[in-house]
Design a protein around this motif. Structure first.
Motif: not given
Length: 163
Positions: A81, A84, A115-116, A121, A147
């Motif tokens: 990601c 994060c 991104i997650c 995150c 983050t």
């Protein structure tokens, strides 16, 4: 992050038109958010899984971004990601794009980042143990700060042409 009302949350979106704002589905647990422990607020749309939202404070101003998840899946076995910096199985990281704010967005300009997939995150950086076997973890405080900074920078990139 300061506590928000639903009206403040909806008014914060910088890359959403009136039609987009009508479609924003606030999560069911919004009223129970622990704002004192949030660096930003992010969620997947419970009605339309291809949409996600991120709201952060950029230079003291609240700014929200409507995200679109890419279709398809990656052939990679793992992915990181970009917010994060957590390594995860590839199916748990998704390419999200955001239309830029202002005229650039009206002309179709957008930016994207991995991104997650569940936009978790905020929780992932607070885990003490690594998620992946080869992952090296920095201190939790440094991960939280990083983050937050990367999320604010992403939102600021969406805003760049709006100023």
């Amino acid at each position: 992050m300061r506590a928000l009302t639903e009206d403040e949350l909806r008014a914060a979106f910088v890359n959403a038109g009136p039609d987009d704002l009508r479609l924003v589905a606030v999560p069911a647990d919004f009223l129970f958010a622990d704002w004192d422990h949030l660096d930003f607020y992010a969620w997947r749309d419970p009605r339309t899984r291809s949409r996600g939202y991120v709201v952060a404070e950029v230079e003291g101003q609240l700014a929200g971004v409507v995200l679109r998840a890419a279709d398809g899946s990656s052939r990679a076995r793992s992915a990181m990601c970009n917010l994060c910096h957590t390594m995860q199985p590839a199916n748990q990281v998704t390419l999200f794009t955001a239309r830029k704010a202002g005229d650039a967005g009206a002309h179709g300009d957008s930016i994207g980042t991995y991104i997650c997939a569940d936009l978790s995150c905020h929780e992932n950086v607070r885990l003490a143990a690594p998620l992946a076997p080869s992952e090296i973890r920095a201190s939790v405080d440094r991960r939280i700060d990083g983050t937050r900074q990367r999320t604010e920078a992403f939102v600021a990139r969406v805003l760049e042409t709006a100023a």
